[in-house]
Scaffold this motif. Structure first.
Motif, PDB file in Angstrom:
ATOM      1  N   UNK A   1       0.834  -1.182   0.000  1.00 56.97           N
ATOM      2  CA  UNK A   1       0.000   0.000   0.000  1.00 56.97           C
ATOM      3  C   UNK A   1       0.877   1.244   0.000  1.00 56.97           C
ATOM      4  N   UNK A   2       1.599   1.425  -1.033  1.00 63.49           N
ATOM      5  CA  UNK A   2       2.503   2.552  -1.177  1.00 63.49           C
ATOM      6  C   UNK A   2       1.721   3.859  -1.195  1.00 63.49           C
ATOM      7  N   UNK A   3       2.270   4.884  -0.543  1.00 67.96           N
ATOM      8  CA  UNK A   3       1.643   6.191  -0.552  1.00 67.96           C
ATOM      9  C   UNK A   3       0.591   6.383   0.528  1.00 67.96           C
ATOM     10  N   UNK A   4       0.204   5.308   1.227  1.00 64.21           N
ATOM     11  CA  UNK A   4      -0.763   5.429   2.305  1.00 64.21           C
ATOM     12  C   UNK A   4      -0.003   5.677   3.600  1.00 64.21           C
ATOM     13  N   UNK A   5      -0.308   6.783   4.294  1.00 63.72           N
ATOM     14  CA  UNK A   5       0.441   7.076   5.513  1.00 63.72           C
ATOM     15  C   UNK A   5       0.127   6.079   6.619  1.00 63.72           C
ATOM     16  N   UNK A   6       1.136   5.800   7.443  1.00 64.67           N
ATOM     17  CA  UNK A   6       0.898   5.007   8.642  1.00 64.67           C
ATOM     18  C   UNK A   6       0.187   5.912   9.627  1.00 64.67           C
ATOM     19  N   UNK A   7      -0.913   5.409  10.201  1.00 67.65           N
ATOM     20  CA  UNK A   7      -1.705   6.245  11.102  1.00 67.65           C
ATOM     21  C   UNK A   7      -2.327   5.378  12.189  1.00 67.65           C
ATOM     22  N   UNK A   8      -2.339   5.921  13.399  1.00 68.97           N
ATOM     23  CA  UNK A   8      -2.993   5.290  14.531  1.00 68.97           C
ATOM     24  C   UNK A   8      -3.980   6.300  15.093  1.00 68.97           C
ATOM     25  N   UNK A   9      -5.142   5.826  15.532  1.00 71.23           N
ATOM     26  CA  UNK A   9      -6.131   6.731  16.097  1.00 71.23           C
ATOM     27  C   UNK A   9      -6.881   6.018  17.214  1.00 71.23           C
ATOM     28  N   UNK A  10      -6.946   6.666  18.387  1.00 71.16           N
ATOM     29  CA  UNK A  10      -7.620   6.084  19.548  1.00 71.16           C
ATOM     30  C   UNK A  10      -8.295   7.172  20.358  1.00 71.16           C
ATOM     31  N   UNK A  11      -9.418   6.803  20.974  1.00 72.84           N
ATOM     32  CA  UNK A  11     -10.055   7.679  21.946  1.00 72.84           C
ATOM     33  C   UNK A  11      -9.323   7.529  23.269  1.00 72.84           C
ATOM     34  N   UNK A  12      -9.242   8.633  24.005  1.00 71.02           N
ATOM     35  CA  UNK A  12      -8.504   8.640  25.271  1.00 71.02           C
ATOM     36  C   UNK A  12      -9.099   9.699  26.196  1.00 71.02           C
ATOM     37  N   UNK A  13      -9.361   9.340  27.452  1.00 68.61           N
ATOM     38  CA  UNK A  13      -9.810  10.357  28.404  1.00 68.61           C
ATOM     39  C   UNK A  13      -8.604  11.153  28.898  1.00 68.61           C
ATOM     40  N   UNK A  14      -8.682  12.467  28.810  1.00 65.50           N
ATOM     41  CA  UNK A  14      -7.578  13.297  29.298  1.00 65.50           C
ATOM     42  C   UNK A  14      -7.609  13.333  30.819  1.00 65.50           C
ATOM     43  N   UNK A  15      -6.443  13.170  31.414  1.00 64.29           N
ATOM     44  CA  UNK A  15      -6.334  13.267  32.864  1.00 64.29           C
ATOM     45  C   UNK A  15      -6.424  14.719  33.313  1.00 64.29           C
ATOM     46  N   UNK A  16      -6.390  14.942  34.625  1.00 65.15           N
ATOM     47  CA  UNK A  16      -6.472  16.311  35.154  1.00 65.15           C
ATOM     48  C   UNK A  16      -5.392  17.203  34.544  1.00 65.15           C
ATOM     49  N   UNK A  17      -5.781  18.336  34.012  1.00 65.32           N
ATOM     50  CA  UNK A  17      -4.838  19.234  33.356  1.00 65.32           C
ATOM     51  C   UNK A  17      -4.777  19.039  31.869  1.00 65.32           C
ATOM     52  N   UNK A  18      -5.392  17.972  31.340  1.00 61.35           N
ATOM     53  CA  UNK A  18      -5.561  17.773  29.913  1.00 61.35           C
ATOM     54  C   UNK A  18      -4.294  17.685  29.094  1.00 61.35           C
ATOM     55  N   UNK A  19      -4.450  18.053  27.816  1.00 68.68           N
ATOM     56  CA  UNK A  19      -3.362  18.011  26.835  1.00 68.68           C
ATOM     57  C   UNK A  19      -3.190  19.409  26.248  1.00 68.68           C
TER      58      UNK A  19
END
Length: 93
Positions: A1-19
């Motif tokens: 699959x040439x030309x397709x970027x490697x990508x990861x995606x996940x939902x995540x709860x931000x801890x206190x103070x966030x991102x």
């Protein structure tokens, strides 16, 4: 699959103070992290509020991935779960 970027995606709860993002500062609550391998040996981290349309750059992104982009995605997830204004793995807070 040439030309397709490697990508990861996940939902995540931000801890206190966030991102920390470049565009809007701290984001908190249920987030989605998307990690994409970019050119030049870099990996890019973007976050959004779950189910929102806008994506924000996680502060410190892009970063060199040194051949381990999936591990950096996991590290970014852990950092966001911990909160405290999380930034891209390896970036100075």
């Amino acid at each position: 699959m040439t030309g397709v970027p490697q990508r990861w995606q996940d939902d995540v709860p931000a801890g206190p103070g966030g991102a920390m993002t470049d565009e809007v500062g701290v984001v908190t609550g249920p987030l989605t992290l998307r990690t994409t391998v970019a050119g030049g040996g870099l990996v890019r981290f973007d976050v959004q509020y779950q189910d929102a349309d806008e994506w924000y750059t996680l502060t410190g992104s892009p970063r060199p991935h040194h051949g381990a982009p999936a591990a950096l995605h996991a590290a970014a997830l852990a950092a966001i779960r911990a909160g405290g204004g999380a930034v891209a793995p390896g970036a100075a807070p």
